[in-house]
Design an enzyme around this catalytic site. Structure first.
Site, PDB file in Angstrom:
ATOM      1  N   GLY A  28       0.852  -1.197   0.000  1.00  0.00           N
ATOM      2  CA  GLY A  28       0.000   0.000   0.000  1.00  0.00           C
ATOM      3  C   GLY A  28       0.880   1.236   0.000  1.00  0.00           C
ATOM      4  O   GLY A  28       0.699   2.168   0.799  1.00  0.00           O
ATOM      5  N   LEU A  61      -6.361  12.260   8.817  1.00  0.00           N
ATOM      6  CA  LEU A  61      -5.834  13.165   7.792  1.00  0.00           C
ATOM      7  C   LEU A  61      -6.593  12.969   6.494  1.00  0.00           C
ATOM      8  O   LEU A  61      -7.183  11.921   6.261  1.00  0.00           O
ATOM      9  CB  LEU A  61      -4.363  12.829   7.543  1.00  0.00           C
ATOM     10  CG  LEU A  61      -3.360  13.403   8.534  1.00  0.00           C
ATOM     11  CD1 LEU A  61      -1.979  12.858   8.228  1.00  0.00           C
ATOM     12  CD2 LEU A  61      -3.340  14.928   8.456  1.00  0.00           C
ATOM     13  N   LYS A 104     -10.611  -2.995  12.404  1.00  0.00           N
ATOM     14  CA  LYS A 104      -9.397  -2.517  13.074  1.00  0.00           C
ATOM     15  C   LYS A 104      -9.123  -3.321  14.355  1.00  0.00           C
ATOM     16  O   LYS A 104      -7.974  -3.500  14.728  1.00  0.00           O
ATOM     17  CB  LYS A 104      -9.505  -1.015  13.381  1.00  0.00           C
ATOM     18  CG  LYS A 104      -9.500  -0.136  12.119  1.00  0.00           C
ATOM     19  CD  LYS A 104      -8.226  -0.297  11.305  1.00  0.00           C
ATOM     20  CE  LYS A 104      -8.144   0.657  10.140  1.00  0.00           C
ATOM     21  NZ  LYS A 104      -7.029   0.351   9.221  1.00  0.00           N
ATOM     22  N   TYR A 132     -16.721   5.214  13.332  1.00  0.00           N
ATOM     23  CA  TYR A 132     -15.385   4.650  13.112  1.00  0.00           C
ATOM     24  C   TYR A 132     -15.040   3.551  14.129  1.00  0.00           C
ATOM     25  O   TYR A 132     -15.202   2.374  13.838  1.00  0.00           O
ATOM     26  CB  TYR A 132     -14.297   5.749  13.073  1.00  0.00           C
ATOM     27  CG  TYR A 132     -13.095   5.220  12.325  1.00  0.00           C
ATOM     28  CD1 TYR A 132     -12.878   5.539  10.986  1.00  0.00           C
ATOM     29  CD2 TYR A 132     -12.218   4.317  12.920  1.00  0.00           C
ATOM     30  CE1 TYR A 132     -11.815   4.974  10.282  1.00  0.00           C
ATOM     31  CE2 TYR A 132     -11.159   3.761  12.222  1.00  0.00           C
ATOM     32  CZ  TYR A 132     -10.960   4.093  10.915  1.00  0.00           C
ATOM     33  OH  TYR A 132      -9.920   3.531  10.214  1.00  0.00           O
ATOM     34  N   PHE A 187      -1.952  -0.597  -5.978  1.00  0.00           N
ATOM     35  CA  PHE A 187      -2.914  -0.930  -7.027  1.00  0.00           C
ATOM     36  C   PHE A 187      -3.335   0.377  -7.692  1.00  0.00           C
ATOM     37  O   PHE A 187      -4.225   1.054  -7.207  1.00  0.00           O
ATOM     38  CB  PHE A 187      -4.119  -1.624  -6.388  1.00  0.00           C
ATOM     39  CG  PHE A 187      -4.826  -2.586  -7.300  1.00  0.00           C
ATOM     40  CD1 PHE A 187      -4.385  -2.816  -8.596  1.00  0.00           C
ATOM     41  CD2 PHE A 187      -5.946  -3.282  -6.853  1.00  0.00           C
ATOM     42  CE1 PHE A 187      -5.034  -3.718  -9.425  1.00  0.00           C
ATOM     43  CE2 PHE A 187      -6.607  -4.187  -7.671  1.00  0.00           C
ATOM     44  CZ  PHE A 187      -6.150  -4.405  -8.950  1.00  0.00           C
TER      45      PHE A 187
HETATM   46  P1  NAD Z   1      -4.730   5.598   0.862  1.00  0.00           P
HETATM   47  O1  NAD Z   1      -5.992   5.434   0.123  1.00  0.00           O
HETATM   48  O2  NAD Z   1      -3.974   6.875   0.684  1.00  0.00           O
HETATM   49  O3  NAD Z   1      -3.705   4.412   0.499  1.00  0.00           O
HETATM   50  C1  NAD Z   1      -4.121   3.110   0.240  1.00  0.00           C
HETATM   51  C2  NAD Z   1      -2.999   2.328  -0.433  1.00  0.00           C
HETATM   52  O4  NAD Z   1      -3.460   0.975  -0.629  1.00  0.00           O
HETATM   53  C3  NAD Z   1      -2.607   2.838  -1.826  1.00  0.00           C
HETATM   54  O5  NAD Z   1      -1.207   2.691  -2.009  1.00  0.00           O
HETATM   55  C4  NAD Z   1      -3.335   1.872  -2.761  1.00  0.00           C
HETATM   56  O6  NAD Z   1      -2.738   1.723  -4.045  1.00  0.00           O
HETATM   57  C5  NAD Z   1      -3.214   0.592  -1.971  1.00  0.00           C
HETATM   58  N1  NAD Z   1      -4.181  -0.436  -2.352  1.00  0.00           N
HETATM   59  C6  NAD Z   1      -5.531  -0.375  -2.348  1.00  0.00           C
HETATM   60  N2  NAD Z   1      -6.059  -1.553  -2.773  1.00  0.00           N
HETATM   61  C7  NAD Z   1      -5.006  -2.361  -3.048  1.00  0.00           C
HETATM   62  C8  NAD Z   1      -4.881  -3.687  -3.533  1.00  0.00           C
HETATM   63  N3  NAD Z   1      -5.967  -4.451  -3.798  1.00  0.00           N
HETATM   64  N4  NAD Z   1      -3.635  -4.170  -3.746  1.00  0.00           N
HETATM   65  C9  NAD Z   1      -2.530  -3.425  -3.483  1.00  0.00           C
HETATM   66  N5  NAD Z   1      -2.588  -2.177  -2.995  1.00  0.00           N
HETATM   67  C10 NAD Z   1      -3.809  -1.661  -2.786  1.00  0.00           C
HETATM   68  O7  NAD Z   1      -5.097   5.335   2.386  1.00  0.00           O
HETATM   69  P2  NAD Z   1      -4.490   5.778   3.782  1.00  0.00           P
HETATM   70  O8  NAD Z   1      -5.438   6.723   4.404  1.00  0.00           O
HETATM   71  O9  NAD Z   1      -3.051   6.135   3.691  1.00  0.00           O
HETATM   72  O10 NAD Z   1      -4.660   4.417   4.594  1.00  0.00           O
HETATM   73  C11 NAD Z   1      -3.609   3.529   4.887  1.00  0.00           C
HETATM   74  C12 NAD Z   1      -3.865   2.904   6.248  1.00  0.00           C
HETATM   75  O11 NAD Z   1      -3.822   3.929   7.243  1.00  0.00           O
HETATM   76  C13 NAD Z   1      -5.237   2.234   6.381  1.00  0.00           C
HETATM   77  O12 NAD Z   1      -5.120   1.082   7.172  1.00  0.00           O
HETATM   78  C14 NAD Z   1      -6.040   3.295   7.124  1.00  0.00           C
HETATM   79  O13 NAD Z   1      -7.144   2.759   7.823  1.00  0.00           O
HETATM   80  C15 NAD Z   1      -4.981   3.826   8.061  1.00  0.00           C
HETATM   81  N6  NAD Z   1      -5.270   5.141   8.673  1.00  0.00           N
HETATM   82  C16 NAD Z   1      -5.707   6.199   7.930  1.00  0.00           C
HETATM   83  C17 NAD Z   1      -6.005   7.409   8.557  1.00  0.00           C
HETATM   84  C18 NAD Z   1      -6.491   8.613   7.779  1.00  0.00           C
HETATM   85  O14 NAD Z   1      -7.017   9.545   8.388  1.00  0.00           O
HETATM   86  N7  NAD Z   1      -6.337   8.648   6.493  1.00  0.00           N
HETATM   87  C19 NAD Z   1      -5.830   7.538   9.945  1.00  0.00           C
HETATM   88  C20 NAD Z   1      -5.355   6.459  10.662  1.00  0.00           C
HETATM   89  C21 NAD Z   1      -5.087   5.251  10.023  1.00  0.00           C
END
Ligand code: NAD
Length: 384
Positions: A47, A271, A242, A233, A73
């Site tokens: 990811g 964020l 989670k 959430y 992806f």
């Molecule tokens: P994002 O959408 O920016 O990134 C998701 C990533 O997953 C991307 O690189 C995407 O290409 C990849 N991806 C998606 N489907 C895929 C697949 N089938 N195969 C391979 N790669 C795949 O999301 P994010 O907000 O950075 O989230 C990342 C993690 O952080 C998650 O677990 C999310 O719950 C957690 N998180 C996010 C926040 C927030 O506020 N954004 C806060 C705390 C935790």
């Protein structure tokens, strides 16, 4: 081609290659300015193309001096359609990292699949021998299971429906939204997509293939947030996933104790990312958080968060009573949350600009797709 933003609902369907490069360049510059610490040298990031995963990849490259393999992806450009931001980010990162002398290989495809796992494991075996860190930052709306069936995650409540304020991102209007209750099937499916099963599959496959180094570290990301977002959430369908992710961290550490594996959850700050924009209520909360935290000098983006995780919290093993890294420490500070709670009931369409950082929200949103960087010439023709 001249590339302009095309915003539809909570996503932008175009991305600017030069702007995405600028975003990556700035994140790298930030990490370079903070210096290096001792740490893992061969890191797999699942990811890795946007949000927290991209920031993690940059933070370990420039914070540990690590070589990285990334999995994401994304879509490449086709005809007049631009590639996705994650595709441009990945290309830019690979190029800059190579110029700086780092190995950075990326795979584009379904991280849930056995084929992707096999290909990545083969590459680790050939190029590195073993990996000493695995970062799991995948956020996906659906998953294709090994038998070909597809399951989707939902953003719903558990138990009873929940009504609260939200922001309509198309009009910046404050409205009310009622979030429906997820049924058992939907909860199960959300856990399958966003829980720890696939993380565990990756670790197990790597251990079985002998590509997981003795004493390796693995980390996956979670969110908790304040009481106002708990029904949607922490206590909602995504929160159940989670919980499963957390339980998986405990299970992995126990099960791979002979390899001295340490599996962690890092609870990060709310964020603007492509995933969080899709959650009801959360974007409104984020705009209030941005305002309060910027005024208090506490605001961080993905890169500041991940730089702090990998070069401060993780090396010091600074975990909470449940063994988790808490990068939401500043977001959940009492003074920050008190301020947000005091304006939550007052905020309306008319005063949202006073109480919330709507401009900051939208700046992050556009910049996620490579737009609104003051040093990028958006009137110039670019190769997409
Ligand atoms: P994002 O959408 O920016 O990134 C998701 C990533 O997953 C991307 O690189 C995407 O290409 C990849 N991806 C998606 N489907 C895929 C697949 N089938 N195969 C391979 N790669 C795949 O999301 P994010 O907000 O950075 O989230 C990342 C993690 O952080 C998650 O677990 C999310 O719950 C957690 N998180 C996010 C926040 C927030 O506020 N954004 C806060 C705390 C935790």
């Amino acid at each position: 081609m001249i590339v302009e933003p095309k915003v539809k609902g909570f996503i932008c369907t175009t991305a600017h290659p030069e702007g995405c490069r600028e975003s990556v360049r700035r994140q790298i510059a930030y990490c370079k300015s903070k210096g290096m610490v001792e740490g893992p040298k061969k890191v797999l990031v699942i990811g890795s193309s946007t949000g927290y995963g991209l920031a993690s990849r940059i933070a370990v490259t420039y914070g540990y001096g690590a070589d990285t393999i990334g999995v994401s992806f994304e879509k490449e450009a086709k005809g007049k359609r631009t590639a996705t931001a994650g595709w441009y980010n990945t290309k830019a990162f690979e190029q800059i990292a190579a110029e700086d002398g780092y190995y950075a290989k990326s795979f584009n495809g379904d991280g849930f699949s056995k084929e992707m796992k096999d290909e990545v494991i083969r590459t680790i075996k050939n190029d590195w021998g073993q990996a000493d860190m695995v970062i799991y930052s995948m956020a996906a709306p659906r998953r294709t299971m090994p038998d070909g069936t597809k399951v989707s995650s939902v953003l719903k409540t558990v138990g009873e429906e929940f009504t609260n304020k939200t922001i309509d991102l198309r009009t910046n209007e404050i409205t009310e939204v009622t979030v429906p209750v997820a049924n058992d099937e939907e909860i199960k499916d959300t856990i399958k997509v966003m829980g720890g099963e696939d993380w565990e599959d990756w670790i197990r496959a790597m251990a079985d293939a002998g590509v997981l180094a003795e004493g390796a570290t693995t980390v996956a990301y979670s969110y908790i947030g304040p009481v106002v977002t708990h029904p949607i959430y922490k206590d909602g369908s995504i929160g159940q996933a989670k919980k499963h992710l957390y339980d998986t961290s405990v299970k992995l550490t126990k099960e791979f104790a002979d390899k001295n594996l340490k599996a962690y959850i890092s609870v990060n700050k709310a964020l603007v990312t492509q995933s969080s924009a899709a959650i009801p209520i959360v974007p409104l909360y984020i705009s209030l958080v941005y305002k309060v935290m910027k005024e208090a000098g506490l605001h961080e983006g993905c890169i500041e968060q991940m730089q702090r995780l990998f070069t401060e919290k993780l090396p010091k093993n600074e975990v909470d009573e449940a063994g988790r890294f808490r990068l939401d420490d500043w977001e959940l500070r009492e003074d920050v949350q008190e301020k947000i709670a005091s304006v939550w009931d007052k905020v309306t369409t008319e005063n949202i600009k006073e109480y919330g950082d709507i401009d900051g929200y939208w700046e992050d949103f556009y910049q996620m797709f490579g737009f609104r960087y003051d040093n990028v010439d958006y009137s110039a023709d670019v190769e997409i």
